[in-house]
Design a protein around this motif. Structure first.
Motif, PDB file in Angstrom:
ATOM      1  N   PHE A 125       1.058  -0.753  -0.115  1.00  0.00           N
ATOM      2  CA  PHE A 125       0.088  -0.423  -0.333  1.00  0.00           C
ATOM      3  C   PHE A 125       1.022   1.191   0.250  1.00  0.00           C
ATOM      4  CE2 PHE A 125      -2.502  -3.429   2.004  1.00  0.00           C
ATOM      5  CZ  PHE A 125      -3.934  -4.202   1.610  1.00  0.00           C
ATOM      6  N   ILE A 126       1.912   1.235   0.329  1.00  0.00           N
ATOM      7  CA  ILE A 126       3.120   2.174   0.383  1.00  0.00           C
ATOM      8  C   ILE A 126       4.515   2.113  -0.569  1.00  0.00           C
ATOM      9  CG2 ILE A 126       4.416   3.509   2.120  1.00  0.00           C
ATOM     10  CD1 ILE A 126       2.616   2.976   4.700  1.00  0.00           C
ATOM     11  N   GLU A 127       4.610   3.141  -1.279  1.00  0.00           N
ATOM     12  CA  GLU A 127       4.969   2.739  -2.076  1.00  0.00           C
ATOM     13  C   GLU A 127       6.581   2.801  -1.979  1.00  0.00           C
ATOM     14  OE1 GLU A 127       6.586   5.479  -6.687  1.00  0.00           O
ATOM     15  OE2 GLU A 127       4.685   5.532  -5.107  1.00  0.00           O
ATOM     16  N   LYS A 128       7.271   3.527  -1.382  1.00  0.00           N
ATOM     17  CA  LYS A 128       8.819   3.519  -0.794  1.00  0.00           C
ATOM     18  C   LYS A 128       8.788   2.665   0.786  1.00  0.00           C
ATOM     19  CE  LYS A 128       9.689   8.180  -3.087  1.00  0.00           C
ATOM     20  NZ  LYS A 128      10.574   8.905  -2.765  1.00  0.00           N
ATOM     21  N   LEU A 129       7.691   1.813   1.074  1.00  0.00           N
ATOM     22  CA  LEU A 129       8.036   0.928   1.838  1.00  0.00           C
ATOM     23  C   LEU A 129       8.859  -0.137   2.361  1.00  0.00           C
ATOM     24  CD1 LEU A 129       7.417   0.404   5.121  1.00  0.00           C
ATOM     25  CD2 LEU A 129       5.347  -0.196   4.705  1.00  0.00           C
ATOM     26  N   PRO A 130       8.841  -0.986   0.871  1.00  0.00           N
ATOM     27  CA  PRO A 130       9.200  -2.111   0.871  1.00  0.00           C
ATOM     28  C   PRO A 130      10.702  -1.614   0.659  1.00  0.00           C
ATOM     29  CG  PRO A 130       7.466  -2.164  -0.616  1.00  0.00           C
ATOM     30  CD  PRO A 130       7.257  -1.030  -0.061  1.00  0.00           C
ATOM     31  N   GLN A 131      11.088  -1.265  -0.407  1.00  0.00           N
ATOM     32  CA  GLN A 131      13.460  -0.989  -0.618  1.00  0.00           C
ATOM     33  C   GLN A 131      12.988  -0.511   1.142  1.00  0.00           C
ATOM     34  OE1 GLN A 131      14.788  -1.850  -2.714  1.00  0.00           O
ATOM     35  NE2 GLN A 131      16.490  -1.511  -0.757  1.00  0.00           N
ATOM     36  N   ALA A 132      12.642   0.568   2.069  1.00  0.00           N
ATOM     37  CA  ALA A 132      13.838   0.996   3.482  1.00  0.00           C
ATOM     38  C   ALA A 132      12.733  -0.119   4.036  1.00  0.00           C
ATOM     39  CB  ALA A 132      12.017   2.256   3.177  1.00  0.00           C
ATOM     40  N   HIS A 133      12.109  -0.369   4.628  1.00  0.00           N
ATOM     41  CA  HIS A 133      11.831  -1.830   5.415  1.00  0.00           C
ATOM     42  C   HIS A 133      13.451  -2.512   4.758  1.00  0.00           C
ATOM     43  CE1 HIS A 133       9.280  -4.785   7.394  1.00  0.00           C
ATOM     44  NE2 HIS A 133       9.910  -4.580   8.104  1.00  0.00           N
ATOM     45  N   LYS A 134      13.404  -2.904   3.415  1.00  0.00           N
ATOM     46  CA  LYS A 134      13.976  -4.191   3.313  1.00  0.00           C
ATOM     47  C   LYS A 134      16.179  -3.590   3.823  1.00  0.00           C
ATOM     48  CE  LYS A 134      16.971  -5.937  -0.300  1.00  0.00           C
ATOM     49  NZ  LYS A 134      16.423  -6.267  -2.220  1.00  0.00           N
ATOM     50  N   THR A 135      16.116  -1.768   3.422  1.00  0.00           N
ATOM     51  CA  THR A 135      17.371  -1.658   4.662  1.00  0.00           C
ATOM     52  C   THR A 135      17.379  -1.628   6.088  1.00  0.00           C
ATOM     53  OG1 THR A 135      17.462  -0.088   2.475  1.00  0.00           O
ATOM     54  CG2 THR A 135      18.894   0.585   4.764  1.00  0.00           C
ATOM     55  N   ILE A 136      16.045  -1.356   6.677  1.00  0.00           N
ATOM     56  CA  ILE A 136      16.211  -1.766   8.276  1.00  0.00           C
ATOM     57  C   ILE A 136      16.142  -2.920   8.636  1.00  0.00           C
ATOM     58  CG2 ILE A 136      14.738  -0.986   9.992  1.00  0.00           C
ATOM     59  CD1 ILE A 136      12.979   1.183   8.157  1.00  0.00           C
ATOM     60  N   LYS A 137      16.502  -3.503   8.202  1.00  0.00           N
ATOM     61  CA  LYS A 137      15.626  -5.130   8.417  1.00  0.00           C
ATOM     62  C   LYS A 137      17.747  -5.355   7.819  1.00  0.00           C
ATOM     63  CE  LYS A 137      12.475  -6.736   5.864  1.00  0.00           C
ATOM     64  NZ  LYS A 137      11.705  -7.699   5.446  1.00  0.00           N
ATOM     65  N   ALA A 138      17.920  -5.068   7.089  1.00  0.00           N
ATOM     66  CA  ALA A 138      19.040  -5.688   7.118  1.00  0.00           C
ATOM     67  C   ALA A 138      20.370  -5.217   7.796  1.00  0.00           C
ATOM     68  CB  ALA A 138      20.007  -5.009   5.351  1.00  0.00           C
ATOM     69  N   ASN A 139      20.093  -3.500   8.134  1.00  0.00           N
ATOM     70  CA  ASN A 139      20.571  -3.052   8.986  1.00  0.00           C
ATOM     71  C   ASN A 139      20.920  -3.068  10.259  1.00  0.00           C
ATOM     72  OD1 ASN A 139      22.054  -1.299   6.536  1.00  0.00           O
ATOM     73  ND2 ASN A 139      20.809   0.488   7.855  1.00  0.00           N
ATOM     74  N   TYR A 140      19.752  -4.077  10.318  1.00  0.00           N
ATOM     75  CA  TYR A 140      19.341  -4.536  11.471  1.00  0.00           C
ATOM     76  C   TYR A 140      20.107  -6.360  12.055  1.00  0.00           C
ATOM     77  CZ  TYR A 140      16.423  -7.421  15.118  1.00  0.00           C
ATOM     78  OH  TYR A 140      15.962  -8.177  16.371  1.00  0.00           O
ATOM     79  N   GLN A 141      19.986  -6.212  11.092  1.00  0.00           N
ATOM     80  CA  GLN A 141      20.912  -7.594  10.876  1.00  0.00           C
ATOM     81  C   GLN A 141      21.776  -7.706  11.538  1.00  0.00           C
ATOM     82  OE1 GLN A 141      18.602 -10.691  10.865  1.00  0.00           O
ATOM     83  NE2 GLN A 141      20.931 -11.619  11.552  1.00  0.00           N
ATOM     84  N   ILE A 142      22.864  -6.690  10.951  1.00  0.00           N
ATOM     85  CA  ILE A 142      24.269  -6.156  10.977  1.00  0.00           C
ATOM     86  C   ILE A 142      24.308  -6.143  12.571  1.00  0.00           C
ATOM     87  CG2 ILE A 142      26.293  -4.845  10.290  1.00  0.00           C
ATOM     88  CD1 ILE A 142      24.903  -4.096   7.707  1.00  0.00           C
ATOM     89  N   MET A 143      23.372  -5.532  13.218  1.00  0.00           N
ATOM     90  CA  MET A 143      23.457  -5.041  14.710  1.00  0.00           C
ATOM     91  C   MET A 143      23.629  -6.445  15.440  1.00  0.00           C
ATOM     92  SD  MET A 143      21.209  -2.188  16.819  1.00  0.00           S
ATOM     93  CE  MET A 143      19.703  -3.248  17.426  1.00  0.00           C
ATOM     94  N   VAL A 144      22.126  -6.618  15.202  1.00  0.00           N
ATOM     95  CA  VAL A 144      21.891  -8.249  15.994  1.00  0.00           C
ATOM     96  C   VAL A 144      23.166  -9.628  15.705  1.00  0.00           C
ATOM     97  CG1 VAL A 144      20.550 -10.590  16.000  1.00  0.00           C
ATOM     98  CG2 VAL A 144      19.427  -8.334  15.578  1.00  0.00           C
ATOM     99  N   ASP A 145      24.029  -9.629  14.889  1.00  0.00           N
ATOM    100  CA  ASP A 145      25.304 -10.547  14.265  1.00  0.00           C
ATOM    101  C   ASP A 145      26.293  -9.471  15.581  1.00  0.00           C
ATOM    102  OD1 ASP A 145      23.641 -11.315  12.636  1.00  0.00           O
ATOM    103  OD2 ASP A 145      24.747 -11.351  10.541  1.00  0.00           O
TER     104      ASP A 145
END
Length: 228
Positions: free
Chosen positions: A151-171
């Motif tokens: 439903f939100i145009e730029k959300l998929p790419q932004a959320h993907k970036t957030i999850k990738a950065n979060y995974q780096i922090m979790v590691d």
């Protein structure tokens, strides 16, 4: 087919008065009326012409009014659909803004607790408990945000970036702090400086995207006010 039948019916109806007048002028009992045949033909022609003209004008007025009503209904229906679509976008933007805000708060809590552990303000057991709870909350929030991506145009790419950065922090947290003895080496650098830099980047990116969502939300609200 219906239009063809309608045309035939109209012709028949309009012909009936003419035929009736022509036939009536042959009756003997109508001979008492003064005037010759041409005069009466002229009179009935004008009389019937006025009636037919009035009927035609009424029919045209009816069809014009009906067309205007249909066009207005079509325009109202279109405006209603646009209004509902705008309302839906506002609802989705509000939901996304709220969820991203909650997600960023979980990032802040996790970051603060790791920093407390680094400064020896809490022990490992407390860190692991908080880490598990935060990751559980983050997983739930990410699932809910996933449902908003269409439903939100730029959300998929932004959320993907957030999850990738979060995974780096979790590691970094897993390898360097919560389970350093596990033998797994996912993060190349688990130093406190790297953790601070990575976590800060995650927080800032999520916060900035929240601001973008808020801007989209304001635009949609303004659009809704104009439409109403």
């Amino acid at each position: 087919m219906k239009k063809w039948l309608t045309g035939i019916v109209v012709v028949i109806i309009l012909s009936i008065p003419v035929l009736f007048v022509a036939w009536g002028m042959t009756w003997k009992w109508t001979s008492f009326a003064p005037g010759d045949t041409d005069a009466w033909i002229g009179f009935w022609g004008g009389y019937l012409g006025a009636i037919i003209g009035a009927l035609a004008a009424g029919a045209i007025a009816y069809f014009v009014a009906r067309r205007q009503i249909d066009l207005q209904a079509e325009m109202d229906n279109k405006r209603e659909k646009q209004f509902l679509a705008t309302q839906l976008r506002i609802q989705k933007y509000q939901e996304a803004y709220s969820l991203l805000g909650d997600l960023n708060r979980e990032f802040v809590v996790l970051r603060m607790e790791v920093l407390k552990y680094i400064h020896k303000e809490i022990d490992l057991t407390a860190l692991r408990t908080i880490d598990d709870k935060c990751q559980e909350n983050i997983m739930i929030l990410n699932r809910r945000i996933n449902s908003l991506e269409p439903f939100i145009e730029k959300l998929p790419q932004a959320h993907k970036t957030i999850k990738a950065n979060y995974q780096i922090m979790v590691d970094i947290i897993y390898d360097g702090y919560t389970y350093p003895e596990s033998g797994k080496t996912i993060a190349l650098d688990t130093s406190s400086d790297t953790f601070k830099s990575v976590s800060q980047e995650l927080l800032m990116y999520t916060m900035h995207f929240c601001e973008d969502i808020n801007g989209y939300l304001k635009n949609e609200i303004n659009k809704l006010e104009k439409e109403s």
